[in-house]
Design a protein around this motif. Structure first.
Motif, mmCIF file in Angstrom:
data_model
loop_
_atom_site.group_PDB
_atom_site.id
_atom_site.type_symbol
_atom_site.label_atom_id
_atom_site.label_comp_id
_atom_site.label_asym_id
_atom_site.label_seq_id
_atom_site.Cartn_x
_atom_site.Cartn_y
_atom_site.Cartn_z
ATOM 1 N N TRP A 198 0.848 -1.205 0.000
ATOM 2 C CA TRP A 198 0.000 0.000 0.000
ATOM 3 C C TRP A 198 0.880 1.251 0.000
ATOM 4 C CZ3 TRP A 198 -4.635 0.640 3.914
ATOM 5 C CH2 TRP A 198 -5.384 1.785 3.564
ATOM 6 N N LYS A 251 1.256 3.921 -3.044
ATOM 7 C CA LYS A 251 0.869 5.299 -2.731
ATOM 8 C C LYS A 251 2.018 6.258 -3.090
ATOM 9 C CE LYS A 251 -1.130 7.857 1.177
ATOM 10 N NZ LYS A 251 -2.477 8.058 0.653
ATOM 11 N N TYR A 254 -8.164 9.559 -4.068
ATOM 12 C CA TYR A 254 -7.226 9.426 -2.961
ATOM 13 C C TYR A 254 -7.854 8.538 -1.899
ATOM 14 C CZ TYR A 254 -4.501 13.386 -4.820
ATOM 15 O OH TYR A 254 -3.746 14.213 -5.593
ATOM 16 N N ASP A 255 -7.002 8.041 -0.992
ATOM 17 C CA ASP A 255 -7.528 7.241 0.116
ATOM 18 C C ASP A 255 -8.592 8.017 0.884
ATOM 19 O OD1 ASP A 255 -5.748 5.323 -0.617
ATOM 20 O OD2 ASP A 255 -4.274 5.775 0.944
ATOM 21 N N VAL A 297 -10.668 5.999 3.779
ATOM 22 C CA VAL A 297 -9.705 5.064 4.368
ATOM 23 C C VAL A 297 -8.390 5.792 4.636
ATOM 24 C CG1 VAL A 297 -10.701 3.040 3.273
ATOM 25 C CG2 VAL A 297 -8.892 4.286 2.104
ATOM 26 N N SER A 298 -7.615 5.227 5.580
ATOM 27 C CA SER A 298 -6.348 5.862 5.956
ATOM 28 C C SER A 298 -5.302 4.794 6.200
ATOM 29 C CB SER A 298 -6.548 6.711 7.221
ATOM 30 O OG SER A 298 -5.307 7.099 7.765
ATOM 31 N N LEU A 299 -4.168 4.938 5.536
ATOM 32 C CA LEU A 299 -3.061 4.001 5.725
ATOM 33 C C LEU A 299 -2.569 4.041 7.165
ATOM 34 C CD1 LEU A 299 -0.916 2.059 4.652
ATOM 35 C CD2 LEU A 299 0.429 4.043 3.927
#
Length: 226
Positions: A168, A172, A201-202, A207-209
């Motif tokens: 991921w 990214k 984008y996330d 969502v968030s890495l």
């Protein structure tokens, strides 16, 4: 064996009087097939009855239409007709009430059929009792500190999770390396350009890495802890 001619006439006369509507020979032949009468015999009987004045007929070209003599029927006067209309209206009301009652009963039957029988209720109860017992046993193990997941299985899952997070981050970063220079030299609005290319984008999809990275950290026990 076909009926005799006089019997045929009697059968045909009775049918024409019962129907009391315009009929041709084919109508009568179709209706009286159960008597094993042939169309030629029926035609002969109709003509004989008409010639003897027992039924009426009219010719329309080559077609003959037969009908019962109307003078044999009692024709009601206006008062009798009104009384018959009133009786008919009452019968229609009774019929509609019966239909409503039938619909109500059918609804009650469907409701009863949709309910569980006593045997089905007992089976369902036994199943639920079994499920509750299984969940209580599982809860007791958790409260007692029993590890339900093997350490090697946990490590394998964590390793796979770390690999996915690494991929991921890599993807990214690759997107940013390509995308940021393009946007620096593009006169287009960022939002419109993303929509035009179908890029999200996330953050655009919620969502968030970092949140997934934090999730892994929260799952690890601190050294010396219990």
């Amino acid at each position: 064996m076909a009926p005799k001619s006089d019997n045929t006439e009697a059968i045909v006369l009775n049918y024409v009087n019962e129907q009391n509507r315009p009929l041709n020979s084919q109508n009568v032949a179709d209706a009286l097939q159960k008597y094993n009468l042939k169309k030629a015999g029926i035609q002969k009987a109709l003509d004989s009855l008409a010639d003897n004045g027992k039924i009426s007929f009219k010719e329309y070209g080559k077609q003959k239409i037969y009908i019962a003599r109307q003078d044999q029927f009692d024709i009601p006067n206006s008062e009798e007709l009104n009384q018959m209309k009133e009786e008919n209206a009452k019968l229609q009301e009774q019929l509609e009430e019966q239909r409503k009652a039938i619909r109500k009963l059918e609804g009650e039957i469907r409701t009863l059929q949709s309910n569980l029988t006593l045997e089905q209720i007992r089976e369902k109860e036994a199943q639920l009792v079994k499920e509750v017992k299984e969940m209580e046993n599982k809860l007791a193990k958790l409260r007692g500190g029993v590890t339900l997941v093997k350490p090697e299985d946990r490590m394998a899952v964590e390793e796979m999770f770390l690999q996915k997070l690494s991929q991921w981050r890599k993807r990214k970063r690759m997107l940013r390396d390509i995308w940021d220079p393009i946007m620096e030299n593009s006169p287009k609005n960022l939002k419109e350009f993303k929509e035009e290319l179908g890029i999200e984008y996330d953050e655009d999809v919620g969502v968030s890495l970092q949140s997934f990275s934090d999730l892994l950290q929260r799952g690890k026990k601190p050294k010396g802890g219990r």
